[in-house]
Write an enzyme that holds these catalytic residues in place. Structure first.
Site, short mmCIF file in Angstrom:
data_model
loop_
_atom_site.label_atom_id
_atom_site.label_comp_id
_atom_site.label_asym_id
_atom_site.label_seq_id
_atom_site.Cartn_x
_atom_site.Cartn_y
_atom_site.Cartn_z
N ALA A 190 -2.67 9.31 -78.10
CA ALA A 190 -1.54 8.69 -78.80
C ALA A 190 -0.94 9.56 -79.91
CB ALA A 190 -2.00 7.35 -79.37
N GLU A 192 -0.88 12.72 -80.39
CA GLU A 192 -0.47 14.09 -80.06
C GLU A 192 1.00 14.09 -79.64
OE1 GLU A 192 -3.53 15.22 -77.24
OE2 GLU A 192 -5.11 14.85 -78.71
N ARG A 248 -5.77 7.58 -81.62
CA ARG A 248 -5.95 8.52 -80.50
C ARG A 248 -6.06 7.82 -79.15
NH1 ARG A 248 -9.01 13.32 -78.94
NH2 ARG A 248 -10.67 12.85 -77.47
N ASN A 265 -8.95 10.22 -72.06
CA ASN A 265 -9.32 11.51 -71.48
C ASN A 265 -10.84 11.69 -71.36
OD1 ASN A 265 -8.26 13.81 -70.22
ND2 ASN A 265 -8.78 15.08 -72.01
N ARG A 266 -11.56 10.57 -71.45
CA ARG A 266 -12.98 10.52 -71.07
C ARG A 266 -13.18 9.44 -70.01
NH1 ARG A 266 -12.32 14.08 -73.97
NH2 ARG A 266 -13.46 14.80 -75.80
N TYR A 371 -16.88 22.69 -76.45
CA TYR A 371 -18.11 22.04 -76.03
C TYR A 371 -17.82 21.07 -74.88
CZ TYR A 371 -22.68 22.86 -77.92
OH TYR A 371 -23.92 23.36 -78.12
N GLU A 394 -3.51 22.81 -74.75
CA GLU A 394 -3.50 22.31 -76.13
C GLU A 394 -2.41 23.06 -76.87
OE1 GLU A 394 -5.49 19.97 -77.54
OE2 GLU A 394 -7.19 19.79 -76.17
#
Ligand SMILES: [Zn+2]
Length: 433
Positions: A190, A192, A248, A265-266, A371, A394
């Site tokens: 959200a 970004e 987010r 995004n998970r 990571y 990104e």
């Protein structure tokens, strides 16, 4: 002294602007962003251990590389103690988040006023001078479809949790079901905002370029059909515009908790729930109760599987910030069999991105650069949908403004990222087709 009504009206509207700008700003009081530098494995693990309940703006990725995290008046003492007891060095990156939010609002209000006078009937005039709301993005898609009926087709592919329409644009010359597909996903996280701005700018660049007979764009438009999702998480996005700028996740309600939302995004169903996720529903990296629990993620992945399977050649998920171009895997540190191919295209794209404004984008396999984060879109696209070229981009910046990238950076960011994408797609067209 009598004040004439003619004077009263402007004073009143000025007051409205001031009040509107101060609305809810107390929520940001005392928020700071600090930059930490883990220099050994122990410090790295220590940072990952607090990912559960700290909002990392930039995740801890590697030893000797910065991570950015936001601290609140409630946790700042605890976090500082935690860091100093582990000898983790830090510096203040954003001392006053409230001031940045305030500044961003003022700037956008000013630009909006100037544009109202300028715009007339063409919605694209000034569209990328500021960040736009959901409704304006919908209107842009309608207008582009009206303006370029042979090149643009707006397609509904579902509804968000709060019932907003999820739409994408198919863009291409002589679109048909045999053309290879480039799928571009914007606005999944959200806050970004630059993601949606870039993706819509890129769509418009393709259309203008084609109309102006630009050779490279013509080649791309004739070779590929672009499927461009400008805003996959409209509920979260609207929430960042009206309630809390730093949201987010999605805005779904959770049965087991009063906290809202899932990290979309998970939430993709490839190695879902693995490393880099948290079972705490209040966490920023909560993957949901199961894969595809979020209607936005479910709608997008169903659309790809049902309509684009076998044709989708490239998937690009657009995020911010940090300036990276990443490719699978994100869930394991083992490389994919296509590592060399993915790597050479990422190298080419990031070199191109640097040419216009000297911006440095780091490229590489996700778990080599960052990571592990399981359940992300790029792993699903590559692993489940068999899309051979799958990337996460990104965008700007490297942390100075973070998510609140000033509106005057929308166009340069979009130009450089678009340059990279165009160069990469031309190379894929030459090599693979
Ligand atoms: Zn993101």
């Amino acid at each position: 002294m009598m004040i004439s009504p003619k004077i009263l009206i402007p004073i009143f509207s000025l007051l409205c602007i001031v009040f509107a700008n101060n609305e809810n700003l107390s929520e940001y009081d005392g928020l700071k962003v600090i930059r930490v530098l883990p220099v050994n494995h122990f410090q790295m693990i220590s940072l990952l251990n607090i990912e559960d309940d700290i909002d990392f703006w930039r995740r801890p990725d590697q030893i000797n590389r910065f991570a950015d995290l936001m601290i609140t008046p409630n946790n700042s003492q605890r976090v500082m103690q935690y860091l100093s007891s582990r000898n983790i060095g830090y510096e203040i990156l954003i001392d006053n988040v409230r001031a940045i939010v305030q500044n961003e609002r003022n700037q956008m209000a000013k630009i909006r006023k100037q544009l109202e006078m300028l715009r007339g009937s063409d919605i694209t005039v000034g569209f990328w001078q500021s960040y736009q709301r959901y409704e304006a993005i919908e209107n842009l898609m309608n207008d582009l479809q009206d303006k370029y009926p042979n090149l643009v087709h707006k397609i509904n592919f579902g509804k968000s949790f709060e019932g907003r329409e999820l739409n994408l644009m198919r863009i291409g010359a002589n679109s048909n079901e045999k053309k290879p597909v480039i799928f571009i996903e914007g606005g999944i996280h959200a806050r970004e905002w630059i993601s949606t701005a870039f993706v819509t700018h890129f769509a418009n660049r393709l259309l203008i370029g084609y109309e102006n007979h630009e050779e490279d764009i013509k080649t791309l438009m004739e070779t590929f059909d672009f499927y461009i999702v400008p805003l996959l998480n409209p509920d979260g996005y609207e929430y960042t515009h009206t309630k809390y700028r730093l949201w987010r996740k999605t805005r779904s309600t959770q049965k087991s908790s009063s906290c809202f939302g899932v990290d979309p995004n998970r939430n993709f169903g490839y190695e879902w729930g693995g490393e880099g996720t948290s079972s705490n529903p209040c966490s920023e990296i909560y993957p949901g109760t199961k894969a595809f629990s979020e209607p936005e993620v479910k709608a997008e992945t169903d659309y790809i599987m049902n309509n684009l399977a076998g044709r989708a050649l490239v998937y690009v998920a657009v995020h911010s910030y940090g300036q990276y171009l990443l490719y699978p895997w994100g869930w394991t540190d083992k490389p994919t069999p296509d590592n060399d191919r993915l790597d050479s295209m990422a190298k080419l794209a990031t070199e191109e991105m640097a040419k216009r404004y000297s911006s440095k984008y780091i490229y590489g396999m996700s778990t080599k650069v960052l990571y592990a984060a399981a359940g992300a879109g790029d792993d699903w696209a590559y692993g489940s949908a068999s899309i051979p070229y799958s990337y996460t981009l990104e965008l700007r910046d490297e942390g100075y403004y973070g998510f609140q990238l000033p509106p005057e950076q929308i166009i340069p960011t979009s130009e450089e990222a678009g340059d990279g994408l165009i160069a990469m797609l031309l190379a894929i067209q030459k090599n693979d087709l």
